[in-house]
Enzyme design. Structure first.
Site, short mmCIF file in Angstrom:
data_model
loop_
_atom_site.label_atom_id
_atom_site.label_comp_id
_atom_site.label_asym_id
_atom_site.label_seq_id
_atom_site.Cartn_x
_atom_site.Cartn_y
_atom_site.Cartn_z
N ARG A 246 0.69 -1.35 -0.46
CA ARG A 246 0.52 0.10 -0.12
C ARG A 246 0.76 1.13 -0.27
O ARG A 246 2.01 1.22 0.94
CB ARG A 246 -1.09 -0.25 1.03
CG ARG A 246 -1.67 1.45 1.62
CD ARG A 246 -2.93 1.12 0.83
NE ARG A 246 -4.05 1.83 1.29
CZ ARG A 246 -5.00 2.27 0.49
NH1 ARG A 246 -5.28 1.74 -1.20
NH2 ARG A 246 -6.33 2.58 0.55
N THR B 229 -9.85 0.35 -9.85
CA THR B 229 -9.20 -0.16 -8.93
C THR B 229 -8.67 -2.22 -9.98
O THR B 229 -9.96 -1.69 -10.84
CB THR B 229 -9.48 -0.21 -7.74
OG1 THR B 229 -9.19 0.91 -7.00
CG2 THR B 229 -8.55 -1.53 -6.93
N ASN C 109 -6.31 4.10 -7.22
CA ASN C 109 -7.31 4.83 -6.71
C ASN C 109 -8.55 5.24 -7.14
O ASN C 109 -9.14 4.09 -8.27
CB ASN C 109 -7.03 6.02 -5.42
CG ASN C 109 -8.20 6.25 -4.08
OD1 ASN C 109 -9.14 5.79 -3.96
ND2 ASN C 109 -8.44 7.23 -4.34
N ASP D 143 -7.89 8.42 0.71
CA ASP D 143 -8.80 7.36 1.78
C ASP D 143 -8.38 7.77 2.84
O ASP D 143 -8.63 6.77 3.25
CB ASP D 143 -7.38 6.33 0.72
CG ASP D 143 -8.78 5.71 -0.10
OD1 ASP D 143 -9.19 5.63 -0.52
OD2 ASP D 143 -8.13 4.33 -0.62
N SER E 147 -7.87 1.19 3.37
CA SER E 147 -8.35 0.37 2.24
C SER E 147 -9.67 -0.23 2.56
O SER E 147 -9.57 -0.78 3.39
CB SER E 147 -7.76 -0.50 1.47
OG SER E 147 -7.90 -0.96 0.27
N SER E 148 -10.32 -0.21 1.27
CA SER E 148 -10.94 -1.21 1.46
C SER E 148 -11.01 -3.08 0.64
O SER E 148 -11.90 -3.41 0.23
CB SER E 148 -12.74 -0.67 1.03
OG SER E 148 -13.00 0.13 1.27
N GLY F 50 -13.55 -1.36 -6.74
CA GLY F 50 -15.02 -0.76 -6.13
C GLY F 50 -15.05 0.13 -5.05
O GLY F 50 -16.67 0.67 -4.46
N GLY F 51 -13.74 0.86 -4.85
CA GLY F 51 -13.87 1.34 -3.63
C GLY F 51 -14.72 0.88 -2.30
O GLY F 51 -14.25 -0.13 -1.85
O1 DON Z 1 -8.03 1.57 -1.18
C1 DON Z 1 -8.98 1.41 -1.48
O2 DON Z 1 -10.35 0.72 -1.18
C2 DON Z 1 -9.42 2.28 -2.36
N1 DON Z 1 -8.52 3.78 -3.89
C3 DON Z 1 -9.98 1.34 -3.82
C4 DON Z 1 -10.44 2.41 -5.08
C5 DON Z 1 -11.40 1.45 -5.97
O3 DON Z 1 -11.93 0.37 -5.74
C6 DON Z 1 -11.27 2.21 -7.18
N2 DON Z 1 -12.63 1.93 -7.86
N3 DON Z 1 -13.69 2.49 -7.53
#
Ligand code: DON
Length: 561
Positions: free
Chosen positions: A95, A372, A392, A414, A443-444, A464-465
């Site tokens: 990360r 992502t 991100n 984040d 992070s997710s 998918g954030g």
């Molecule tokens: O680490 C995380 O949770 C976010 N940066 C992930 C970003 C992501 O999945 C972008 N797509 N929607």
């Protein structure tokens, strides 16, 4: 002879049901499921050469940095979860880290005597970037587990960058959409901007990126964190007002961490711990699903959606308060996943939505993006790897390092830039996820591997954030409780509740009008999205064949051999 065997397997195993909706990839020996057909091809070639999942993961990662620039990366970071064929499991955290010069209120400004969030700065431009971890991550994986030579794993990506590749229709639309953002933060020409509009099958050539990849091929870690590439990053920082320093680059290192392990109906769930919230949250969700016996309800019925949403909102409320980088904040991991704590937490769920006065509303600007990227790989030796990486948002900070050809992340968003202020995914946080120098932002991302009866059973993950965790959760239930195959579980409609905003985020056409009105009667409201998730997964079937699941919501492709 070989050809005949190949033809036999191809005819037998490439499709399950053609006339039906579900068309899945089945194979015997190895499987790669990734966000881009060319990256999956690169991975399969490595496996066919006798490489293991680590070799293939490295080659796929570098290929994605070329053919999937919206999320594949050199300038980002991620997590890898692995399981060796002898049952050993582990994770690598690569990360991004907050630069040494970062500080808690760096995205706040004073207005009328009040500190308010200067929203764009954590999302767009040079200040948005954390120190990239992906290259160190790949080198670290290779040093410990790689079996093929490092240069071989870089060659396909270098070729794709130098010779170019045909962009897909979705990619042409996405590049056209971000043109003006690119122009805002890049004053030199970049390969992602075309004079005229991008069209499907246009060729994207990335010479500078090819040269950076060649330096990584020759000098491994030093090809990125020192020497020419580092100089180009530092120059970019100075020109654009960023704060990443030489020390930040030299001191970056990935960390081997214990996975978070939980159980669901005799399946062992191996996932990523802090600085990801994925493993802990997934454990909580699955315990909630078991306690409330959600498998007794029809799939995606109003009762099912209600119960899962209630479980999810409680889990995301915990995430907001208790989760952050455990190297900086004392995450109460044991308590959060203990059965006593969770029975109390989920014990308040009944047939009605929890009254909204118990839930604060935030000022939400949710971003619909899947930028992502996740890939899952199984090799002929029976090893498995599950990798999620990110810059991100789509194309990260939109800053391309001049002369080096790669995009920098906007991962600083984040962090919780101000307690209670929603980030681009609407997630809120506080002290646990505040900005501190060298800290990793929460992070997710939830790369996950599942065992059944001590054998490898499933490899899964998605972008998918904030919706990553709930998509992984629902995909697991789809397979274990509703007997879906891998592709069917991936195709299946998803929904999501993250506590704030106080609404069920739902894919279009997931629920009938009748179910929607039943849920509204219980007090739920909805936010509709075109799609949730871009899953890339592999299921090991009873007959030991591998079924790939690649999300049709994107250009994803599962290839087997
Ligand atoms: O680490 C995380 O949770 C976010 N940066 C992930 C970003 C992501 O999945 C972008 N797509 N929607």
């Amino acid at each position: 002879m070989r050809f005949i065997i190949f033809l036999f397997f191809f005819l037998c195993f490439s499709c399950e049901t053609k006339n039906n909706k579900v068309v899945s990839t089945i194979s015997k020996s190895g499987m790669v499921s990734s966000a881009h057909p060319l990256a999956s091809e690169v991975g399969i070639d490595v496996l066919k050469k006798g490489g293991n999942v680590f070799d293939a993961a490295i080659a796929v990662h570098f290929a994605l940095s070329v053919v999937y620039p919206s999320a594949g990366n050199l300038g980002g970071g991620g997590f890898a979860v692995y399981r060796l064929n002898n049952g050993e499991v582990g994770t690598l955290d690569f990360r991004e880290k907050a630069p040494k010069l970062s500080f808690r209120n760096m995205y706040l400004k004073e207005e009328n005597g009040k500190l308010i969030v200067d929203d764009n700065k954590s999302k767009l431009g040079h200040l948005a970037s954390g120190v990239p971890g992906s290259v160190d991550g790949m080198v670290t994986l290779h040093e410990r587990f790689g079996s093929l030579g490092w240069p071989t794993l870089l060659d396909p990506a270098i070729k794709l960058a130098k010779n170019g590749f045909n962009i897909t229709k979705k990619q042409s639309a996405s590049l056209n959409k971000v043109k003006s953002s690119f122009q805002k933060v890049n004053d030199k020409p970049i390969s992602f901007i075309n004079e005229s509009k991008w069209k499907e099958n246009d060729i994207l050539i990335q010479d500078d990126l090819g040269n950076t990849l060649s330096r990584i091929k020759t000098d491994k870690r030093n090809g990125f964190y020192s020497g020419i590439t580092a100089e180009l990053i530092l120059k970019e920082m100075i020109d654009g007002g960023g704060i990443i320093t030489k020390d930040d680059l030299e001191n970056y290192s990935s960390i081997w961490r214990e996975p978070v392990i939980g159980y669901y109906k005799n399946h062992k769930i191996i996932s990523m711990g802090p600085p990801s919230s994925g493993g802990i949250a997934l454990n909580q969700l699955l315990k909630g699903a078991e306690m409330l016996e959600v498998s007794n309800y029809n799939h995606n019925s109003s009762d099912y959606v209600h119960l899962l949403s209630e479980i999810e909102s409680r889990v995301y409320a915990d995430r907001a308060t208790y989760l952050g980088d455990s190297d900086f904040y004392n995450v109460p991991q044991k308590k959060l996943i203990s059965s006593d704590y969770l029975s109390e937490r989920f014990g308040t769920i009944n047939h009605l939505k929890t009254p909204s006065n118990q839930i604060k509303e935030g000022d939400i600007d949710l971003i619909e993006s899947e930028e992502t990227t996740h890939f899952s790989i199984v090799d002929k030796f029976g090893n498995a790897i599950s990798v999620t990486t990110t810059i991100n948002g789509a194309y990260g900070s939109k800053v391309v390092v001049d002369g080096a050809g790669f995009l920098l992340n906007n991962e600083m968003d984040d962090f919780s830039v101000k307690p209670g202020h929603p980030n681009m995914f609407g997630l809120v946080g506080g002290e646990a996820n505040s900005i501190e120098p060298n800290k990793r932002m929460l992070s997710s991302m939830s790369p996950t591997i599942i065992e059944k009866d001590n054998n490898l059973f499933m490899v899964l993950g998605t972008p998918g954030g904030s919706t990553i965790i709930t998509s992984v959760f629902q995909t697991i239930l789809n397979v274990i409780d509703f007997n879906m195959g891998m592709q069917e579980a991936v195709d299946s409609k998803k929904f999501h509740h993250q506590w704030l905003p106080d609404a069920i985020i739902i894919e279009k056409n997931t629920l009938s009008e009748e179910n929607i009105s039943l849920l509204k009667d219980k007090g739920h409201t909805f936010i509709e999205r075109n799609s949730i998730g871009r899953m890339d997964c592999i299921l090991i079937k009873d007959n030991k064949t591998l079924e790939g699941g690649a999300d049709k919501r994107g250009d994803n492709v599962a290839l087997g051999y």
